[in-house]
Scaffold this active site. Structure first.
Site, short mmCIF file in Angstrom:
data_model
loop_
_atom_site.label_atom_id
_atom_site.label_comp_id
_atom_site.label_asym_id
_atom_site.label_seq_id
_atom_site.Cartn_x
_atom_site.Cartn_y
_atom_site.Cartn_z
N CYS A 1 0.87 -1.17 0.00
CA CYS A 1 0.00 0.00 0.00
C CYS A 1 0.91 1.22 0.00
O CYS A 1 2.06 1.13 0.45
CB CYS A 1 -0.92 0.01 1.21
SG CYS A 1 -2.23 1.26 1.15
N LYS B 1 -11.99 -5.04 3.87
CA LYS B 1 -11.43 -4.05 4.79
C LYS B 1 -12.39 -2.88 4.87
O LYS B 1 -12.69 -2.23 3.87
CB LYS B 1 -10.06 -3.58 4.30
CG LYS B 1 -9.41 -2.53 5.19
CD LYS B 1 -8.04 -2.14 4.64
CE LYS B 1 -7.40 -1.05 5.46
NZ LYS B 1 -6.06 -0.67 4.92
N ARG C 1 -2.64 5.03 12.55
CA ARG C 1 -2.20 6.19 11.77
C ARG C 1 -1.12 6.95 12.51
O ARG C 1 -0.19 7.48 11.89
CB ARG C 1 -3.40 7.07 11.44
CG ARG C 1 -4.33 6.38 10.43
CD ARG C 1 -5.58 7.15 10.12
NE ARG C 1 -6.43 6.35 9.23
CZ ARG C 1 -7.70 6.61 8.99
NH1 ARG C 1 -8.29 7.65 9.55
NH2 ARG C 1 -8.40 5.83 8.18
N GLU D 1 -16.36 -8.22 -2.28
CA GLU D 1 -14.96 -7.79 -2.44
C GLU D 1 -14.01 -8.99 -2.29
O GLU D 1 -13.08 -9.16 -3.08
CB GLU D 1 -14.61 -6.73 -1.39
CG GLU D 1 -15.36 -5.43 -1.50
CD GLU D 1 -14.69 -4.43 -2.41
OE1 GLU D 1 -13.71 -4.78 -3.10
OE2 GLU D 1 -15.16 -3.27 -2.44
N LYS E 1 -10.81 -7.05 8.01
CA LYS E 1 -10.23 -6.02 8.87
C LYS E 1 -11.25 -4.89 9.02
O LYS E 1 -11.78 -4.44 8.01
CB LYS E 1 -8.93 -5.50 8.24
CG LYS E 1 -8.25 -4.39 9.02
CD LYS E 1 -7.00 -3.88 8.30
CE LYS E 1 -6.35 -2.75 9.10
NZ LYS E 1 -5.16 -2.21 8.42
#
Length: 322
Positions: free
Chosen positions: A119, A194, A204, A232, A247
């Site tokens: 990512c 997710k 974060r 998904e 998640k």
């Protein structure tokens, strides 16, 4: 009076309870997330995640040694980049942080299963999981970059590639890029269901992400749309994913259970930063017993169908499990 069923009979001793248990957790089921900050000269604790550190590239090796000694066989590495730009180019460089931390980990510990988070959010100035065009996610440009990132990670020695950005077509793009580069045997573990969740806040901070304009609701799954989230995962399976993941974990055990019924692939769950923090802070204030809560929460994942669990408690849990 008719005899009634005495279920206590099969719970009356430890050996009897062990004989009848229907789910169990082993250290080998756990994946340990580790943060590596290239800007640090010493490890620093994450304020909102007591016990979790941002590691230097040097202390990463010490942490991997400790993880292996505790019985952990799998880790996932997150880079905290100090070379951010609009497209996360450092994650696609063969001498960038992603490649360096994977390479040093695999060289020193070839027996560990090194998973690479694929990512760009930790490597971008805007903090989104994809490239932006006029402040909107450019999905197709992003998946091309994720393919490049995955090849860099594979070349550095990553055993598993784990795309986490929830981009449409990301698994197909990564599989094609890996195959074209000769990495046919490298598996893809997709963060396939997710959700856009409030439980990511401490992550974060740990990963150095500052989200600029907008939010992630346009590309992460909607918590109120479980069938979309399952779809998904099924699409990622069709595109060539080798394992799937839900998640967050604890608030989405229903999704985990339903996904397990719909696929024959290995399925895992991520006990995310907010879930970790809730247990930690509650235990620190005497509201619950940390060891008991950790083991019970991990057992809940296994009971719902998880084959593996990503958790910041991995080292502690492995020690508890003996």
């Amino acid at each position: 009076m008719r005899p009634f069923r005495r279920l206590h009979r099969m719970r009356s001793s430890g050996p009897l309870r062990a004989l009848c248990n229907e789910a169990s957790v082993r250290p080998g089921d756990l994946i340990y997330p580790i943060f590596v900050d290239e800007g640090l000269s010493r490890p620093v604790e994450v304020a909102t995640m007591p016990g979790v550190l941002r590691h230097t590239e040097q202390s990463l090796l010490q942490e991997l040694e400790a993880a292996r000694a505790s019985g952990i066989a799998s880790v996932i590495l997150f880079g905290v980049s100090q070379r951010k730009d609009d497209c996360g180019s450092d994650a696609m460089r063969r001498d960038g942080l992603l490649a360096r931390m994977i390479g040093s980990a695999k060289t020193r510990f070839p027996d560990l299963n090194i998973i690479a988070d694929i990512c760009i959010c930790e490597y971008t100035t805007h903090g989104h999981c994809g490239s932006l065009t006029r402040d909107r996610i450019d999905n197709d440009a992003t998946i091309a970059n994720l393919g490049r990132q995955a090849v860099v990670a594979a070349a550095a020695g990553a055993d598993v590639l784990a795309p986490s950005g929830m981009m449409d077509g990301m698994v197909s793009a990564i599989r094609s890029a890996l195959d074209e580069a000769g990495f046919h045997e490298k598996p893809i573990l997709s963060y396939s269901s997710k959700f856009s969740s409030s439980f990511y806040g401490p992550f974060r901070e740990a990963s150095g992400i500052t989200l600029g304009k907008g939010n992630r609701e346009a590309y992460q799954a909607d918590p109120s749309a479980p069938r979309q989230a399952l779809l998904e995962s099924l699409i990622d399976e069709a595109e060539g994913a080798d394992a799937l993941m839900v998640k967050p974990g604890m608030a989405y055990l229903d999704i985990l259970y339903r996904l397990k019924e719909r696929t024959l692939l290995p399925v895992g769950a991520y006990q995310v930063s907010g879930e970790y923090a809730m247990i930690k802070f509650a235990a620190q204030h005497g509201a619950l017993d940390e060891r008991a809560a950790v083991l019970e929460s991990l057992l809940a994942f296994k009971r719902a169908g998880a084959d593996f669990i990503l958790t910041y408690f991995a080292k502690d849990a492995a020690r508890y499990l003996g």
